[in-house]
Design an enzyme around this catalytic site. Structure first.
Site, PDB file in Angstrom:
ATOM      1  N   LYS A   1     -20.449 -44.208  -5.870  1.00 65.38           N
ATOM      2  CA  LYS A   1     -20.739 -43.055  -5.006  1.00 65.38           C
ATOM      3  C   LYS A   1     -20.475 -43.465  -3.572  1.00 65.38           C
ATOM      4  O   LYS A   1     -20.810 -44.596  -3.187  1.00 65.38           O
ATOM      5  CB  LYS A   1     -22.200 -42.618  -5.165  1.00 65.38           C
ATOM      6  CG  LYS A   1     -22.603 -41.508  -4.192  1.00 65.38           C
ATOM      7  CD  LYS A   1     -23.924 -40.867  -4.550  1.00 65.38           C
ATOM      8  CE  LYS A   1     -25.147 -41.596  -4.049  1.00 65.38           C
ATOM      9  NZ  LYS A   1     -25.197 -41.815  -2.591  1.00 65.38           N
TER      10      LYS A   1
ATOM     11  N   GLU B   1     -27.209 -33.443  -0.049  1.00 65.60           N
ATOM     12  CA  GLU B   1     -28.547 -33.872   0.393  1.00 65.60           C
ATOM     13  C   GLU B   1     -28.940 -33.158   1.679  1.00 65.60           C
ATOM     14  O   GLU B   1     -28.134 -33.045   2.624  1.00 65.60           O
ATOM     15  CB  GLU B   1     -28.530 -35.398   0.630  1.00 65.60           C
ATOM     16  CG  GLU B   1     -29.845 -35.928   1.199  1.00 65.60           C
ATOM     17  CD  GLU B   1     -30.001 -37.440   1.123  1.00 65.60           C
ATOM     18  OE1 GLU B   1     -29.113 -38.124   0.572  1.00 65.60           O
ATOM     19  OE2 GLU B   1     -31.030 -37.939   1.620  1.00 65.60           O
TER      20      GLU B   1
ATOM     21  N   ASP C   1     -23.882 -47.199  -5.549  1.00 69.83           N
ATOM     22  CA  ASP C   1     -23.554 -46.761  -4.190  1.00 69.83           C
ATOM     23  C   ASP C   1     -22.631 -47.759  -3.517  1.00 69.83           C
ATOM     24  O   ASP C   1     -22.799 -48.976  -3.659  1.00 69.83           O
ATOM     25  CB  ASP C   1     -24.842 -46.681  -3.359  1.00 69.83           C
ATOM     26  CG  ASP C   1     -25.171 -45.267  -2.948  1.00 69.83           C
ATOM     27  OD1 ASP C   1     -24.265 -44.408  -2.945  1.00 69.83           O
ATOM     28  OD2 ASP C   1     -26.348 -45.017  -2.638  1.00 69.83           O
TER      29      ASP C   1
ATOM     30  N   GLU D   1     -20.430 -41.889   0.666  1.00 68.70           N
ATOM     31  CA  GLU D   1     -20.839 -40.818   1.576  1.00 68.70           C
ATOM     32  C   GLU D   1     -19.673 -40.362   2.445  1.00 68.70           C
ATOM     33  O   GLU D   1     -18.845 -41.189   2.850  1.00 68.70           O
ATOM     34  CB  GLU D   1     -21.975 -41.323   2.491  1.00 68.70           C
ATOM     35  CG  GLU D   1     -23.240 -41.664   1.745  1.00 68.70           C
ATOM     36  CD  GLU D   1     -24.374 -42.102   2.668  1.00 68.70           C
ATOM     37  OE1 GLU D   1     -24.243 -41.961   3.911  1.00 68.70           O
ATOM     38  OE2 GLU D   1     -25.394 -42.581   2.143  1.00 68.70           O
TER      39      GLU D   1
ATOM     40  N   ASP E   1     -28.012 -47.298  -2.317  1.00 71.05           N
ATOM     41  CA  ASP E   1     -28.200 -48.220  -1.186  1.00 71.05           C
ATOM     42  C   ASP E   1     -29.579 -47.975  -0.548  1.00 71.05           C
ATOM     43  O   ASP E   1     -30.005 -48.716   0.339  1.00 71.05           O
ATOM     44  CB  ASP E   1     -27.053 -48.127  -0.167  1.00 71.05           C
ATOM     45  CG  ASP E   1     -26.912 -46.751   0.463  1.00 71.05           C
ATOM     46  OD1 ASP E   1     -27.578 -45.796  -0.001  1.00 71.05           O
ATOM     47  OD2 ASP E   1     -26.117 -46.629   1.416  1.00 71.05           O
ATOM     48  N   SER E   2     -30.306 -46.962  -1.062  1.00 74.07           N
ATOM     49  CA  SER E   2     -31.702 -46.782  -0.670  1.00 74.07           C
ATOM     50  C   SER E   2     -32.537 -47.996  -1.060  1.00 74.07           C
ATOM     51  O   SER E   2     -33.681 -48.124  -0.614  1.00 74.07           O
ATOM     52  CB  SER E   2     -32.289 -45.515  -1.314  1.00 74.07           C
ATOM     53  OG  SER E   2     -32.093 -45.536  -2.718  1.00 74.07           O
TER      54      SER E   2
HETATM   55  O1  KIV Z   1     -29.233 -44.233  -2.080  1.00 76.31           O
HETATM   56  C1  KIV Z   1     -29.774 -43.282  -2.679  1.00 76.31           C
HETATM   57  O2  KIV Z   1     -30.852 -43.405  -3.293  1.00 76.31           O
HETATM   58  C2  KIV Z   1     -29.100 -42.000  -2.664  1.00 76.31           C
HETATM   59  C3  KIV Z   1     -29.801 -40.816  -3.284  1.00 76.31           C
HETATM   60  C4  KIV Z   1     -30.992 -40.442  -2.534  1.00 76.31           C
HETATM   61  C5  KIV Z   1     -28.876 -39.696  -3.493  1.00 76.31           C
HETATM   62  O3  KIV Z   1     -28.026 -41.903  -2.162  1.00 76.31           O
END
Ligand code: KIV
Length: 290
Positions: free
Chosen positions: A120, A189, A91, A122, A52-53
């Site tokens: 993934k 992280e 994500d 959080e 989600d980055s």
């Molecule tokens: O969204 C992302 O890129 C991440 C990584 C930095 C682990 O969660």
């Protein structure tokens, strides 16, 4: 440590990563958000994360909170069309796994139907119920602890986590609960290296560190950071292996200069009409307006 399976591996899978943890073989993971970045990353890394980055790296947001399921679906589809060999992890964005197990399963299942191999999410022990609900539906889940960017408002900024004894012990407890809930791996992280090392030692699943020292089962960095494409503040755990931004901008500048000096395109870079048609188009004039 045996690397005998290396040549035989056609696609990286969840069980292969478990095997690598047992063998002590390190895992390399990076992000990709589209077909171009997926094709750059795939021959090189073991896990591609559609993070989600994408929100702050590509879409111009200040943080990841505005990223929606629609955005994630769009980027996962683009990466999945390249049929990567790496494990493709997607994500789950903010609010996509908080409301109910049904909503969470539908959102995660949609990512798998679009080509992701795993999701993934959080958060710690509080998310264990949602992890269990997903694993019950055959959806592999990677956890994410420590400096979790979706918690930026609670943390009061992007700050290193796990530095007090309460925080450090909570992180180990969270890691244990996520493993028990069925996570197949855990991103850690922005935490002290010693804490990440202890989590890696305690867990049977692999840990993937980012700003968490070298004693994790693997490492993840955002692809644009590794290639030096991102601008502005760079956290100390980011090592750029190229100055991609400058390199690409210099190449583009050379092209623009060639355009302005009519040095681009050359005849070799142009298509030609057959000789007999040159006269035909030379003789054509616009119809006279009446
Ligand atoms: O969204 C992302 O890129 C991440 C990584 C930095 C682990 O969660």
């Amino acid at each position: 440590m045996s690397h005998s399976s290396e040549a035989a591996v056609k696609r990286i899978t969840v069980p292969i990563l478990q095997q690598w943890k047992e063998e002590g073989r390190r895992i390399a993971m990076t992000t990709a958000y589209d077909a171009v970045t997926a094709r750059i990353a795939d021959p090189v890394v073991d896990i591609i994360l559609v993070g989600d980055s994408v929100g702050n790296v590509c879409l111009g947001f200040d943080d990841t909170l505005p990223v929606s399921m629609a955005m994630m679906n769009h980027h996962v589809e683009a990466v999945a069309r390249t049929k990567p060999r790496a494990l493709l992890v997607a994500d789950m964005p903010f609010l996509s796994f908080h409301l109910s197990p049904e909503d969470t399963i539908r959102n995660a299942g949609g990512l798998l139907q679009r080509g992701a191999d795993a999701v993934k999410l959080e958060g710690g022990a509080r998310r264990a119920g949602m992890v269990r609900a997903l694993v019950d539906c055959e959806i592999p889940v990677m956890g994410h602890l420590g400096l979790t960017p979706q918690s930026v408002n609670v943390m009061g900024g992007f700050r290193v986590q796990g530095r007090t004894s309460d925080d450090a012990l909570r992180l180990l407890d969270d890691a244990y609960h996520l493993q028990e809930a069925g996570c197949f791996a855990l991103v850690v992280e922005g935490i002290p290296a010693e804490l990440a090392a202890r989590a890696t030692e305690l867990l049977t699943i692999p840990t993937i560190g980012i700003g968490a020292g070298s004693d994790c089962s693997g490492q993840v960095l955002v692809l644009h950071d590794v290639l030096g494409l991102t601008q502005g503040h760079r956290p100390k755990f980011v090592r750029a292996y190229a100055n991609g931004f400058e390199l690409l901008q210099q190449a583009l500048s050379r092209w623009a200069a060639d355009v302005r000096q009519t040095a681009f395109p050359t005849p070799q870079e142009s298509y030609r009409l057959p000789d007999n048609l040159r006269e035909t188009i030379a003789n054509w004039t616009p119809p006279s307006s009446t």
